[in-house]
Design a protein around this motif. Structure first.
Motif, PDB file in Angstrom:
ATOM      1  N   LYS A  83      47.676  40.299  37.452  1.00  0.00           N
ATOM      2  CA  LYS A  83      47.241  41.648  37.811  1.00  0.00           C
ATOM      3  C   LYS A  83      45.784  41.766  37.402  1.00  0.00           C
ATOM      4  O   LYS A  83      45.397  41.322  36.335  1.00  0.00           O
ATOM      5  N   ALA A  84      45.011  42.356  38.285  1.00  0.00           N
ATOM      6  CA  ALA A  84      43.586  42.500  37.992  1.00  0.00           C
ATOM      7  C   ALA A  84      43.072  43.798  38.599  1.00  0.00           C
ATOM      8  O   ALA A  84      43.476  44.182  39.696  1.00  0.00           O
ATOM      9  N   THR A  85      42.195  44.468  37.849  1.00  0.00           N
ATOM     10  CA  THR A  85      41.494  45.630  38.382  1.00  0.00           C
ATOM     11  C   THR A  85      40.336  45.097  39.204  1.00  0.00           C
ATOM     12  O   THR A  85      39.449  44.433  38.673  1.00  0.00           O
ATOM     13  N   LEU A  86      40.345  45.385  40.495  1.00  0.00           N
ATOM     14  CA  LEU A  86      39.348  44.805  41.388  1.00  0.00           C
ATOM     15  C   LEU A  86      38.116  45.677  41.502  1.00  0.00           C
ATOM     16  O   LEU A  86      38.204  46.907  41.501  1.00  0.00           O
ATOM     17  N   TYR A  88      36.317  46.209  44.039  1.00  0.00           N
ATOM     18  CA  TYR A  88      36.135  46.854  45.334  1.00  0.00           C
ATOM     19  C   TYR A  88      36.710  48.264  45.408  1.00  0.00           C
ATOM     20  O   TYR A  88      36.195  49.099  46.139  1.00  0.00           O
ATOM     21  N   ASP A  89      37.803  48.515  44.675  1.00  0.00           N
ATOM     22  CA  ASP A  89      38.401  49.855  44.690  1.00  0.00           C
ATOM     23  C   ASP A  89      38.742  50.370  43.296  1.00  0.00           C
ATOM     24  O   ASP A  89      39.296  51.452  43.150  1.00  0.00           O
ATOM     25  N   ALA A  90      38.424  49.592  42.258  1.00  0.00           N
ATOM     26  CA  ALA A  90      38.685  49.950  40.854  1.00  0.00           C
ATOM     27  C   ALA A  90      40.165  50.237  40.598  1.00  0.00           C
ATOM     28  O   ALA A  90      40.516  51.007  39.712  1.00  0.00           O
ATOM     29  N   LYS A  91      41.055  49.578  41.362  1.00  0.00           N
ATOM     30  CA  LYS A  91      42.497  49.727  41.181  1.00  0.00           C
ATOM     31  C   LYS A  91      43.095  48.398  40.748  1.00  0.00           C
ATOM     32  O   LYS A  91      42.565  47.326  41.064  1.00  0.00           O
ATOM     33  N   VAL A  92      44.225  48.487  40.056  1.00  0.00           N
ATOM     34  CA  VAL A  92      44.946  47.289  39.640  1.00  0.00           C
ATOM     35  C   VAL A  92      45.770  46.785  40.826  1.00  0.00           C
ATOM     36  O   VAL A  92      46.493  47.566  41.463  1.00  0.00           O
ATOM     37  N   ASP A 166      41.032  41.345  33.479  1.00  0.00           N
ATOM     38  CA  ASP A 166      41.344  42.451  32.558  1.00  0.00           C
ATOM     39  C   ASP A 166      41.771  41.970  31.175  1.00  0.00           C
ATOM     40  O   ASP A 166      41.648  42.711  30.196  1.00  0.00           O
ATOM     41  N   THR A 167      42.275  40.724  31.096  1.00  0.00           N
ATOM     42  CA  THR A 167      42.796  40.232  29.820  1.00  0.00           C
ATOM     43  C   THR A 167      41.994  39.083  29.222  1.00  0.00           C
ATOM     44  O   THR A 167      42.253  38.690  28.086  1.00  0.00           O
ATOM     45  N   LEU A 168      41.060  38.530  29.961  1.00  0.00           N
ATOM     46  CA  LEU A 168      40.279  37.396  29.454  1.00  0.00           C
ATOM     47  C   LEU A 168      39.106  37.873  28.602  1.00  0.00           C
ATOM     48  O   LEU A 168      38.307  38.700  29.048  1.00  0.00           O
ATOM     49  N   ALA A 169      38.984  37.315  27.416  1.00  0.00           N
ATOM     50  CA  ALA A 169      37.933  37.733  26.487  1.00  0.00           C
ATOM     51  C   ALA A 169      36.538  37.610  27.102  1.00  0.00           C
ATOM     52  O   ALA A 169      35.666  38.438  26.844  1.00  0.00           O
ATOM     53  N   ALA A 170      36.319  36.595  27.932  1.00  0.00           N
ATOM     54  CA  ALA A 170      34.991  36.372  28.522  1.00  0.00           C
ATOM     55  C   ALA A 170      34.602  37.446  29.540  1.00  0.00           C
ATOM     56  O   ALA A 170      33.428  37.589  29.857  1.00  0.00           O
ATOM     57  N   PHE A 171      35.572  38.226  30.037  1.00  0.00           N
ATOM     58  CA  PHE A 171      35.286  39.156  31.137  1.00  0.00           C
ATOM     59  C   PHE A 171      35.734  40.592  30.911  1.00  0.00           C
ATOM     60  O   PHE A 171      35.165  41.512  31.495  1.00  0.00           O
ATOM     61  N   LYS A 172      36.746  40.829  30.078  1.00  0.00           N
ATOM     62  CA  LYS A 172      37.370  42.153  30.002  1.00  0.00           C
ATOM     63  C   LYS A 172      36.428  43.275  29.558  1.00  0.00           C
ATOM     64  O   LYS A 172      36.635  44.424  29.933  1.00  0.00           O
ATOM     65  N   ASP A 173      35.397  42.969  28.789  1.00  0.00           N
ATOM     66  CA  ASP A 173      34.479  44.009  28.324  1.00  0.00           C
ATOM     67  C   ASP A 173      33.233  44.150  29.199  1.00  0.00           C
ATOM     68  O   ASP A 173      32.388  45.004  28.938  1.00  0.00           O
ATOM     69  N   LYS A 174      33.135  43.347  30.237  1.00  0.00           N
ATOM     70  CA  LYS A 174      32.000  43.455  31.155  1.00  0.00           C
ATOM     71  C   LYS A 174      32.250  44.606  32.134  1.00  0.00           C
ATOM     72  O   LYS A 174      33.402  44.963  32.391  1.00  0.00           O
ATOM     73  N   PRO A 175      31.176  45.158  32.699  1.00  0.00           N
ATOM     74  CA  PRO A 175      31.367  46.151  33.757  1.00  0.00           C
ATOM     75  C   PRO A 175      32.159  45.513  34.901  1.00  0.00           C
ATOM     76  O   PRO A 175      32.030  44.316  35.171  1.00  0.00           O
TER      77      PRO A 175
END
Length: 195
Positions: A83-86, A88-92, A166-175
């Motif tokens: 599951k990922a918040t995309l 393109y639409d900011a939805k999971v 959404d769960t990976l440390a390398a990416f989850k805190d990025k915009p």
């Protein structure tokens, strides 16, 4: 001489070619969707044809041999769901498909013998250089469906190399707009090189 042992060995030897045929990859049933070239251990096609491989030629892809997977070949691999918040639409959204590393292993790409680099190429020409070790660490998948429906060409498909940002440390805190730079949608070609 033991006749039973001889007959058993002869029978098994006679079955050996048939066993090899059963282990071979089944022929492609549908159109090729993903071409893996470069340092692959298995091949099922020859070099780029300048007349018929127009997209590959336009994008400067060159190879002498490659392995082409169709939808059925991708479906035969174990499915991973994320599951990922995309952006393109900011939805999971729920995405499903085989691990990128499983796809590569299915065509004979092994991580042994130095660093393996991947060139993930999308239909729009976008190319992502990625270490195979990172693809493994991020548990990147080759998504073939989103929210239970096949990804479509003209949308984000037919394949999308993506991870669970959404769960990976390398990416989850990025915009949100910065999380998926390594994730080409419309993935159709992977070039494999060894460093």
């Amino acid at each position: 001489m033991n006749k039973r042992r001889f007959l058993g060995t002869a029978t098994l030897a006679g079955l050996w070619p048939a066993a090899g045929a059963l282990a071979a990859d089944p022929p492609r049933q549908g159109p090729g969707l993903l071409t893996v070239s470069g340092a692959v251990g298995k091949t099922n096609r020859g070099p780029v044809d300048p007349a018929l491989d127009q997209l590959l030629v336009k994008h400067g892809v060159k190879f002498d041999k490659a392995y082409v997977l169709d939808a059925e070949a991708l479906r035969r691999l174990p499915v991973v769901r994320i599951k990922a918040t995309l952006e393109y639409d900011a939805k999971v959204h729920s995405l499903a498909g085989p691990l990128l590393t499983s796809v590569l292993e299915s065509v004979g790409v092994a991580p042994a013998g130095g660093e393996v680099m991947l060139g993930l190429r999308a239909v729009d020409g976008y190319v992502v250089p990625l270490r195979m070790a990172d693809a493994r660490s991020y548990r990147m998948i080759v998504a073939t469906e989103m929210d239970g429906a096949p990804l479509a060409l003209g949308g984000l498909g037919p394949q999308w190399a993506i991870y669970e940002a959404d769960t990976l440390a390398a990416f989850k805190d990025k915009p949100l707009k910065e999380r998926f730079a390594l994730c080409p949608w419309g993935l159709y070609s992977i070039e494999v090189t060894r460093g």
